[in-house]
Design a protein around this motif. Structure first.
Motif, PDB file in Angstrom:
ATOM      1  N   GLY A 104       0.838  -1.684   0.035  1.00 50.54           N
ATOM      2  CA  GLY A 104       0.060  -0.058   0.272  1.00 50.54           C
ATOM      3  C   GLY A 104       0.622   1.350   0.059  1.00 50.54           C
ATOM      4  N   GLU A 105       2.008   1.476  -0.085  1.00 45.66           N
ATOM      5  CA  GLU A 105       3.114   2.118   0.077  1.00 45.66           C
ATOM      6  C   GLU A 105       3.366   2.482  -0.999  1.00 45.66           C
ATOM      7  OE1 GLU A 105       5.642   3.052   3.418  1.00 45.66           O
ATOM      8  OE2 GLU A 105       5.505   1.066   3.608  1.00 45.66           O
ATOM      9  N   VAL A 106       4.392   1.681  -1.929  1.00 49.70           N
ATOM     10  CA  VAL A 106       4.450   1.972  -2.975  1.00 49.70           C
ATOM     11  C   VAL A 106       3.356   1.409  -4.413  1.00 49.70           C
ATOM     12  CG1 VAL A 106       6.482   0.631  -2.349  1.00 49.70           C
ATOM     13  CG2 VAL A 106       4.526  -1.192  -3.226  1.00 49.70           C
ATOM     14  N   CYS A 107       2.475   1.723  -3.798  1.00 54.88           N
ATOM     15  CA  CYS A 107       0.718   1.510  -5.395  1.00 54.88           C
ATOM     16  C   CYS A 107       0.156   2.440  -4.498  1.00 54.88           C
ATOM     17  CB  CYS A 107       1.036  -0.008  -5.199  1.00 54.88           C
ATOM     18  SG  CYS A 107       1.785  -0.965  -6.212  1.00 54.88           S
ATOM     19  N   LEU A 108      -0.322   3.096  -6.228  1.00 56.65           N
ATOM     20  CA  LEU A 108      -1.390   4.031  -5.366  1.00 56.65           C
ATOM     21  C   LEU A 108      -2.788   2.810  -6.429  1.00 56.65           C
ATOM     22  CD1 LEU A 108      -1.107   7.275  -7.714  1.00 56.65           C
ATOM     23  CD2 LEU A 108      -1.664   6.623  -5.670  1.00 56.65           C
ATOM     24  N   VAL A 109      -4.399   2.296  -5.593  1.00 52.44           N
ATOM     25  CA  VAL A 109      -5.354   1.248  -5.736  1.00 52.44           C
ATOM     26  C   VAL A 109      -6.007   2.084  -6.502  1.00 52.44           C
ATOM     27  CG1 VAL A 109      -6.643   0.206  -4.940  1.00 52.44           C
ATOM     28  CG2 VAL A 109      -4.267   0.178  -3.502  1.00 52.44           C
ATOM     29  N   LEU A 110      -6.494   2.068  -7.703  1.00 57.32           N
ATOM     30  CA  LEU A 110      -7.695   2.565  -8.427  1.00 57.32           C
ATOM     31  C   LEU A 110      -8.574   1.452  -9.086  1.00 57.32           C
ATOM     32  CD1 LEU A 110      -5.377   4.055 -11.572  1.00 57.32           C
ATOM     33  CD2 LEU A 110      -6.094   4.951  -9.879  1.00 57.32           C
ATOM     34  N   ASN A 111      -9.254   0.659  -7.572  1.00 59.49           N
ATOM     35  CA  ASN A 111     -10.490   0.272  -7.553  1.00 59.49           C
ATOM     36  C   ASN A 111     -11.576   1.201  -7.874  1.00 59.49           C
ATOM     37  OD1 ASN A 111      -8.441  -2.238  -6.615  1.00 59.49           O
ATOM     38  ND2 ASN A 111      -9.929  -2.282  -4.942  1.00 59.49           N
ATOM     39  N   ASN A 112     -11.688   2.560  -7.805  1.00 65.10           N
ATOM     40  CA  ASN A 112     -12.351   3.440  -7.816  1.00 65.10           C
ATOM     41  C   ASN A 112     -13.305   3.696  -8.885  1.00 65.10           C
ATOM     42  OD1 ASN A 112     -10.490   4.683  -7.607  1.00 65.10           O
ATOM     43  ND2 ASN A 112     -11.646   6.711  -7.787  1.00 65.10           N
ATOM     44  N   LEU A 113     -12.097   2.971  -9.975  1.00 63.73           N
ATOM     45  CA  LEU A 113     -12.381   3.402 -11.022  1.00 63.73           C
ATOM     46  C   LEU A 113     -12.841   1.262 -11.967  1.00 63.73           C
ATOM     47  CD1 LEU A 113      -9.402   5.487 -12.418  1.00 63.73           C
ATOM     48  CD2 LEU A 113     -12.087   6.136 -11.644  1.00 63.73           C
ATOM     49  N   ARG A 114     -13.511   0.704 -11.093  1.00 61.56           N
ATOM     50  CA  ARG A 114     -13.132   0.152 -11.801  1.00 61.56           C
ATOM     51  C   ARG A 114     -14.855  -0.462 -12.163  1.00 61.56           C
ATOM     52  NH1 ARG A 114     -12.333  -4.767  -6.918  1.00 61.56           N
ATOM     53  NH2 ARG A 114     -13.631  -2.932  -5.769  1.00 61.56           N
ATOM     54  N   ARG A 115     -15.611  -1.008 -12.957  1.00 60.84           N
ATOM     55  CA  ARG A 115     -17.096  -0.971 -13.372  1.00 60.84           C
ATOM     56  C   ARG A 115     -17.988  -2.313 -13.860  1.00 60.84           C
ATOM     57  NH1 ARG A 115     -19.684   2.312 -18.201  1.00 60.84           N
ATOM     58  NH2 ARG A 115     -22.009   1.667 -18.161  1.00 60.84           N
TER      59      ARG A 115
END
Length: 345
Positions: free
Chosen positions: A31-42
């Protein structure tokens, strides 16, 4: 990013010489070295999936194609259940191009760490300990972000490792394509060399055997004795065992039409022992397709155990021929399968 000091990571067994002495590896959370883009899933319901050119990725790989896309950059996808993606045979992979992602996959974008480094590390480790819950168990975002990842101290070393592994992936992919082409060629050749269902002669016959007589049809019980494997448990398989053995479950995963080498050993020396030329077929499975599989064993004295049928020839001289014939006759064999939850023959 956390303000805690970097935790030292164990040194790797192999390090490229140009980076020796350039600093110690450190350990960070994913979680420190990656952005999480789960909010863009559909999630896209079945009636809205329109066949097109852009993939729609989910926990099971490519689900369908839709006419539009939402992601347009290389990102790392990890299945919500932490299992391998059937299409890619990896627990994590880099999606590229233009594509959709449904809500059964986590989407990661590394920050100042090469995509290939993160992907290969996630493929290397066992994600099962991070999967929790039931019906169905899941790899939650919190657990995913909490995974510790060791990192070289500099971006050039990270990039060098990622490039080395990616080049091997490219070689593997090229060989996989060649292997699949050979498999297709083999399937086509079998269709020519063996008579089709309902036919008495093959479509292709080697010139030297033309005019040497017609093929005949017999029952398997006329040309072979049928035996069953002995009682056995997987715990009876021992790395330092005295004798070789074949467990019926290995027929699904380790062996093809010909067995020249046996992988497992046991100290349980009593049981049904092989004769060179025995043909082994699973006698139970959860799917009928698994029962339409045969392997000719070219070794004597192997302990044969578990739910397997052992076909010992009494008339046909070449067991390898019969093994290929049985594998080719899958549709005939499946018709003989019985059972509901567990299939038998």
């Amino acid at each position: 990013m956390s303000n805690e000091p970097n935790k030292p990571a164990p040194a790797p067994k192999l390090r490229f010489k140009q980076f020796e002495g350039s600093g110690e590896w450190v350990e960070k959370k994913l979680g420190e070295v990656c952005l999480v883009l789960n909010n863009l899933r559909r999630p896209i319901t079945g009636n809205l999936r329109i066949k097109g050119e852009y993939p729609y990725y989910g926990a099971s790989g490519i689900v369908d194609y839709v006419e539009k896309y939402i992601f347009d950059e290389p990102l790392i996808l990890v299945g919500e259940d932490g299992a391998k993606w059937g299409e890619f045979e990896k627990t994590a992979f880099i999606a590229e191009g233009k594509y959709w992602v449904n809500n059964h996959a986590h989407v990661l974008k590394p920050k100042n760490v090469p995509l290939g480094f993160i992907e290969n590390y996630l493929v290397k480790i066992d994600l099962a300990p991070y999967v929790t819950g039931a019906a169905p168990p899941k790899l939650t975002l919190g657990k995913l972000k909490d995974i510790s990842i060791p990192l070289p101290p500099t971006l050039p070393e990270q990039t060098h490792i990622a490039a080395a592994l990616s080049s091997l992936d490219a070689v593997i992919a090229a060989h996989s394509d060649q292997l699949e082409a050979l498999r297709q060629h083999k399937r086509g050749l079998m269709q020519q060399l063996f008579p089709a269902e309902g036919e008495r002669v093959p479509r292709l016959r080697f010139p030297e055997f033309e005019g040497s007589g017609e093929w005949v049809e017999k029952k398997l019980g006329e040309v072979a004795e049928i035996h069953r494997g002995g009682a056995f448990s997987k715990s009876d398989i021992k790395e330092d065992g005295e004798v070789f053995c074949v467990h019926y479950g290995e027929l699904f995963t380790k062996y093809s039409e010909i067995i020249n080498h046996v992988f497992s050993k046991t100290n349980k020396i009593s049981g049904f022992k092989s004769k060179r030329g025995d043909i082994l077929m699973p006698s139970s499975d959860v799917t009928p397709d698994g029962l339409a599989k045969s392997s000719a064993l070219k070794l004597d004295g192997v302990i044969l155990v578990g739910d397997m049928n052992i076909i010992r020839l009494i008339q046909i001289e070449n067991p390898i021929f019969l093994s290929y014939m049985l594998n080719y006759s899958k549709s005939k064999i499946i018709k003989l399968v019985s059972g509901t939850t567990v299939k038998h023959i």
